[in-house]
Design an enzyme around this catalytic site. Sequence first.
Site, PDB file in Angstrom:
ATOM      1  N   ILE A 111       6.133   7.284  -1.423  1.00 16.01           N
ATOM      2  CA  ILE A 111       5.517   8.608  -1.332  1.00 16.01           C
ATOM      3  C   ILE A 111       5.640   9.447  -2.667  1.00 16.01           C
ATOM      4  CG2 ILE A 111       7.264   9.722  -0.029  1.00 16.01           C
ATOM      5  CD1 ILE A 111       5.037  11.228   1.423  1.00 16.01           C
ATOM      6  N   CYS A 112       4.538  10.103  -2.776  1.00 15.80           N
ATOM      7  CA  CYS A 112       4.457  11.125  -4.188  1.00 15.80           C
ATOM      8  C   CYS A 112       4.615  10.547  -5.481  1.00 15.80           C
ATOM      9  CB  CYS A 112       5.680  12.118  -3.720  1.00 15.80           C
ATOM     10  SG  CYS A 112       5.287  13.655  -4.709  1.00 15.80           S
ATOM     11  N   ALA A 113       5.674  10.601  -6.225  1.00 15.84           N
ATOM     12  CA  ALA A 113       5.760  10.116  -7.557  1.00 15.84           C
ATOM     13  C   ALA A 113       6.409   8.894  -7.131  1.00 15.84           C
ATOM     14  CB  ALA A 113       6.593  10.996  -8.340  1.00 15.84           C
TER      15      ALA A 113
END
Length: 180
Positions: free
Chosen positions: A101-103
Amino acid sequence: MKKVIVFLAEGFEEIEAISIIDILRRAQISVTTVSIGKEKMVKGAHNIPVEADKLFDDVDFSNYNMLVLPGGMPGAKNLQDHAGVKEQLEVFAKDKLIGAICAAPMVLGSMGLLKGKRATCYPGFEPELIEATVTNEPVTVDGNIITGKGPAFAIKFSLQIVETLAGKATHDEVSNGLLL
């Protein structure tokens, strides 16, 4: 019982990591937090310390069904730079589940694990999803890989993992308990 590892690297996004751990445990999924550093105590991106269950070198990865990578910076970069994490991701990519998730989807992108797959990530990290079709969806599932966009979608991402591992009924039960 399904078993999941959530990696903790210095600079991880606390909302994402803790949401994943909490929601999976509510679904009766076994979660082991694993520090990739030399200490079990790992400091998140916002200086919140979290004590991992185990150190990386003390884990028998063959006993687990899924690896999950929380985002955050420099947490995601630290995951990307860890040879052991990448080695395990290669193994799990063959026939087990991976979540990022995210980066953190950038780790999968840099390894070629997203080639020809649909994926999402935190805005600005799209170029890191090498040869992937970027969806910009809150959560994207393609085969054995689940990706999430960022902190605002940590619960949705976690519930998708629950659904994938434990089914729609368990997803709905946990979701209802959270008043979603």
